[in-house]
Design a protein around this motif. Structure first.
Motif, short mmCIF file in Angstrom:
data_model
loop_
_atom_site.label_atom_id
_atom_site.label_comp_id
_atom_site.label_asym_id
_atom_site.label_seq_id
_atom_site.Cartn_x
_atom_site.Cartn_y
_atom_site.Cartn_z
N GLN A 1 1.00 -1.22 0.21
CA GLN A 1 -0.27 0.19 0.55
C GLN A 1 1.13 1.44 0.11
O GLN A 1 0.59 2.22 -0.88
CB GLN A 1 -1.21 -0.35 1.22
N ALA A 2 1.87 1.42 0.44
CA ALA A 2 3.04 2.46 0.68
C ALA A 2 3.43 2.65 -0.81
O ALA A 2 3.37 3.89 -0.81
CB ALA A 2 4.19 2.01 1.89
N ALA A 3 3.67 1.77 -1.14
CA ALA A 3 4.41 1.19 -3.10
C ALA A 3 3.29 1.98 -3.56
O ALA A 3 3.60 3.22 -4.45
CB ALA A 3 4.98 -0.13 -3.14
N LEU B 1 -6.38 -1.01 -6.00
CA LEU B 1 -6.54 -1.43 -5.53
C LEU B 1 -6.23 -1.18 -3.95
O LEU B 1 -6.66 -0.93 -2.91
CB LEU B 1 -6.69 -2.96 -4.84
N LEU B 2 -4.85 -0.93 -3.56
CA LEU B 2 -3.93 -1.20 -2.84
C LEU B 2 -4.54 0.69 -1.97
O LEU B 2 -3.82 1.10 -1.29
CB LEU B 2 -2.78 -1.22 -3.02
N ARG B 3 -4.95 1.65 -3.01
CA ARG B 3 -5.22 3.09 -2.59
C ARG B 3 -5.75 2.97 -1.86
O ARG B 3 -5.96 4.34 -1.51
CB ARG B 3 -4.65 3.92 -3.40
N LEU B 4 -6.43 2.31 -1.74
CA LEU B 4 -7.75 1.70 -0.84
C LEU B 4 -7.69 2.33 0.83
O LEU B 4 -7.26 1.62 0.76
CB LEU B 4 -9.15 1.16 -1.07
N PRO B 5 -8.56 3.34 1.36
CA PRO B 5 -8.20 3.57 2.54
C PRO B 5 -8.97 2.06 3.41
O PRO B 5 -10.11 1.79 2.99
CB PRO B 5 -8.71 4.53 3.06
N ASN B 6 -7.86 1.17 4.54
CA ASN B 6 -8.31 0.46 5.32
C ASN B 6 -9.44 -0.78 4.58
O ASN B 6 -10.07 -1.62 4.65
CB ASN B 6 -8.79 1.11 5.92
N LEU B 7 -8.22 -1.12 2.85
CA LEU B 7 -8.52 -2.36 2.18
C LEU B 7 -8.88 -3.71 3.15
O LEU B 7 -8.11 -4.00 3.86
CB LEU B 7 -7.81 -2.53 1.15
N ARG B 8 -9.87 -4.02 3.03
CA ARG B 8 -10.29 -5.36 3.82
C ARG B 8 -11.21 -6.03 3.10
O ARG B 8 -11.63 -6.40 2.07
CB ARG B 8 -10.24 -4.90 5.03
N ARG B 9 -11.03 -7.69 3.69
CA ARG B 9 -12.29 -8.85 2.80
C ARG B 9 -13.57 -8.09 3.58
O ARG B 9 -13.85 -6.87 4.63
CB ARG B 9 -11.96 -9.77 3.85
N ALA B 10 -14.57 -8.29 2.83
CA ALA B 10 -16.04 -7.90 3.07
C ALA B 10 -16.21 -9.04 4.17
O ALA B 10 -15.07 -10.33 4.13
CB ALA B 10 -16.68 -8.33 1.89
N ALA B 11 -17.06 -8.82 4.68
CA ALA B 11 -17.66 -9.91 5.94
C ALA B 11 -18.21 -11.07 5.65
O ALA B 11 -18.55 -10.99 4.40
CB ALA B 11 -18.93 -9.72 6.51
N LEU C 1 -13.80 -6.77 -1.08
CA LEU C 1 -13.24 -6.10 -0.53
C LEU C 1 -14.35 -5.21 -0.05
O LEU C 1 -14.75 -4.32 -1.02
CB LEU C 1 -11.64 -5.67 -1.04
N ALA C 2 -13.56 -4.58 1.23
CA ALA C 2 -14.65 -3.46 1.65
C ALA C 2 -13.30 -2.76 2.15
O ALA C 2 -11.90 -2.90 2.14
CB ALA C 2 -14.88 -4.06 2.67
N PHE C 3 -13.95 -1.11 1.70
CA PHE C 3 -12.94 -0.44 2.24
C PHE C 3 -14.00 0.91 2.61
O PHE C 3 -15.35 0.77 2.69
CB PHE C 3 -12.53 0.09 1.10
N ASP C 4 -12.79 2.15 3.24
CA ASP C 4 -13.33 3.01 4.00
C ASP C 4 -13.28 4.49 3.10
O ASP C 4 -13.26 3.76 1.94
CB ASP C 4 -12.73 3.39 5.69
N GLY C 5 -14.50 4.98 3.80
CA GLY C 5 -15.17 6.11 2.69
C GLY C 5 -15.64 6.15 1.46
O GLY C 5 -16.38 6.60 1.10
N GLY C 6 -16.84 4.87 2.14
CA GLY C 6 -17.81 5.15 1.57
C GLY C 6 -19.44 5.71 1.60
O GLY C 6 -19.24 7.24 2.13
#
Length: 668
Positions: free
Chosen positions: A515-517, A624-634, A652-657
């Motif tokens: 994600q940093a890259a 994808l990697l630039r999305l905030p708090n990227l994680r699997r959907a529940a 995948l889920a992420f913040d900012g929706g």
């Protein structure tokens, strides 16, 4: 409205129908607020027709969008769409219920229970008076409802006719837009078009006064416009071939069993044992090579270890001759050289820009929901669009093109048991793809020399036909070579990206580094993270070759073995990338390795698109990697769902929706 939109985009769907009033409980049970339609796309839950329009408008190909790009035309279309949705559609439904509820109980019950569960079909006749009362309350029906709502309908018909009076074909001019679709769909109860995508009363079932109204509205210019839209612009529903029983499902027990057998969690420990105990394992006419040096030896000695016996017949059956089914022959040399003239390294920046822009648009479309499908909402879609924009073969529609690509690729390269159903699917899809490509090629040939022609792979191959050095390159030669390129481009890339992000999500530290890259714009570093991730989670575990004559492998070592002619050789690329001699500390995740990954093969049949993947994979991953708090959907949605050997979905889920879509009006 929702059906029409989905059918227009050729998206198959499964519809669960419910009777009025009963629909509220079903809608709430499935995440809605009580109104219909409710559409579950896996990465979004859309709870009215306007949300559905906004969702697909942001994701569909440019040429299929229903709101014009030009700001003034966009605003005008939106204004009409909203007016039809919020006012006209409600008036039509109230007008229809005001007429029908006091009359023809049998017709109402037939329409309401069409496709509904058995329980509702039994209850509706018994509860009919209660349902009528509930609908009268919902639509605020009163003795003057028919003339009052008819007045509102007439006003809308008048406005539509004023717009059409100048001879324009559609409400906004020459192009079909969301305004046309909304007007026609919502007016359906008033004109009863034969092509309506659902159950309606027949004209004989209407009360006499309502029948007279319908006949009058049909004769008006706006009514004729609606009927024409249904005849000419209302597509037939997209058939789900699996549901129709005409396509092999990809989630059978045998598919799951095969995926288990090739799972890296099973193969990695097995190969580790073989590297120590039996690096060249020979069982009858089969040999498995697991050491890095031996794998490269087999893939390099293309005269001794050939591919025609493995791929040629399957490729010829579904495509015609292509270099991935040829050994080193004059035909291979000339066709591979022609493809190199058409697919150029100096195109890589153009490809990178296209992929980055397309991925960015799809990620932006997903932001309101805060979820994205890595496969169907990003990787597979972008590559299908690249096939049109760069290779020159646009999709007739994206779902169909995706099916063609997957069917053909699976039969050629991922059908080890020679499943007859998989082969039948491939033959059907290849015939459809062939017809589509032949039409595209014929159209492009007719346009040769005209200004404004795209500079793409198809155009370059057609230009080579006029070069005396390529006399062999007829139209079918163009088709089969281009077909071979595009079939290998879509699901391999989609699978690679899906497996890479899936592996990174298991490794928080490495995910953070990737994600940093991505945030730093270091696509080379993102590529290294992706390639190392897929080393642990490979998209294929081995390359297969045919031993054409008695020969020795690993000569001069203590693992040397003589292989007999006719032996099928499995060069285990997965194992080779865990050989400590070439990949030190193989069980560690390291992005500083200088060894060449074998994800794209080696030697004569190294993946033709390796350089393209070198730019498109990092761009897809970075989006994808630039999305905030990227994680699997529940739950299960955050796990890979396979269609045979291919990932079909990973949410995948992420913040900012946030909803980001307009609220809907009444629905009935």
């Amino acid at each position: 409205m929702a059906r029409w939109l989905l059918d227009r985009l050729r998206i198959p769907y499964h519809e669960n129908c419910h009777a009025p009033v009963f629909h509220r409980r079903a809608a709430r049970k499935n995440g809605g607020s009580g109104g219909v339609p409710v559409l579950d796309t896996a990465d979004a839950l859309l709870t009215d027709a306007r949300q559905i329009f906004n969702y697909y408008e942001a994701r569909c190909p440019q040429e299929m969008r229903l709101f014009p790009d030009e700001p003034e035309a966009h605003a005008g279309t939106r204004q009409l769409f909203d007016s039809f949705f919020e006012e006209f559609g409600v008036a039509v439904r109230a007008w229809a219920y005001a007429y029908m509820l006091p009359h023809n109980r049998a017709a109402n019950i037939r329409v309401w229970t069409s496709g509904a569960p058995m329980r509702e079909r039994l209850i509706v006749p018994l509860a009919y008076p209660l349902l009528v009362g509930a609908l009268k309350k919902e639509f605020e029906l009163k003795p003057d409802s028919v003339p009052r709502q008819r007045g509102l309908m007439n006003a809308t018909f008048d406005r539509v006719e004023e717009r059409l009076a100048d001879g324009r074909r559609y409400l906004m001019g020459d192009c079909f837009t969301a305004a046309d679709l909304a007007f026609a769909a919502l007016a359906a109860p008033a004109v009863l078009p034969p092509e309506y995508g659902g159950t309606m009363p027949t004209t004989d079932e209407l009360p006499p006064d309502m029948r007279a109204d319908v006949e009058e509205l049909r004769t008006r210019p706006a009514g004729q416009f609606i009927l024409r839209l249904y005849r000419e612009d209302r597509p037939r529903p997209a058939i789900d071939p699996i549901a129709a029983g005409t396509h092999q499902p990809g989630n059978r027990f045998r598919d799951k069993l095969l995926n288990l057998f090739v799972s890296p969690r099973l193969l990695r420990p097995l190969f580790k044992v073989l590297r120590r105990a039996a690096p060249v394992l020979v069982v009858g006419k089969h040999a498995v090579l697991v050491r890095h040096a031996d794998v490269l030896e087999v893939l390099s000695r293309d005269a001794d270890f050939t591919i025609a016996e493995i791929n040629e017949k399957r490729i010829n059956d579904v495509n015609g001759a292509f270099i991935l089914g040829m050994d080193r022959t004059p035909q291979y040399e000339r066709e591979e050289a022609a493809l190199r003239e058409a697919v150029r390294r100096d195109d890589l920046e153009r490809i990178r820009v296209f992929v980055a822009r397309s991925a960015g648009e799809l990620v932006a479309a997903a932001r309101p929901q805060g979820r994205i499908d890595v496969v169907g909402g990003l990787a597979r879609v972008v590559v299908i669009r690249l096939v049109g924009a760069y290779f020159g073969i646009p999709a007739p529609d994206e779902p169909t093109m995706m099916r063609w690509m997957r069917d053909v690729f699976q039969d050629i390269f991922a059908n080890p048991a020679s499943d007859a159903g998989v082969h039948a699917d491939a033959l059907k899809s290849s015939a459809e793809l062939r017809g589509h490509m032949e039409a595209v090629i014929a159209r492009r040939k007719a346009q040769l020399g005209q200004p404004g022609q795209p500079d793409d792979v198809l155009g370059r191959l057609l230009a080579l036909q006029n070069d005396g050095a390529h006399a062999w390159l007829d139209d079918d030669g163009v088709r089969r070579n281009l077909n071979g390129l595009i079939v290998g481009a879509v699901d391999t890339t989609s699978k690679f990206v899906t497996l890479a992000i899936d592996e990174l999500l298991r490794r928080p530290r490495e995910l953070a580094g990737a994600q940093a890259a991505a945030h730093a714009g270091d696509t080379d570093a993102v590529r290294r993270y992706a390639y190392e991730a897929v080393r642990f989670n490979p998209h294929h575990p081995a390359q297969v070759r045919h031993c054409g004559r008695d020969t020795e492998v690993a000569a001069g070592t203590n693992r040397a073995r003589r292989l007999k002619a006719g032996t099928t050789v499995y060069a285990a690329t997965l194992s080779a990338m865990f050989d400590a001699e070439k990949f030190p500390a193989p069980d560690e995740f390291r992005v500083d390795r200088d060894a060449e990954y074998l994800h794209f093969g080696y030697g004569l049949h190294r993946c033709f698109g390796q350089a393209i993947n070198g730019v498109q994979v990092p761009e897809l991953m970075s989006a994808l990697l630039r999305l905030p708090n990227l994680r699997r959907a529940a739950g299960d949605r955050g796990k890979i769902v396979n269609d045979g050997p291919f990932p079909e979905r990973l949410i995948l889920a992420f913040d900012g929706g946030g909803e980001g879509v307009a609220a809907g009006g009444k629905s009935g």
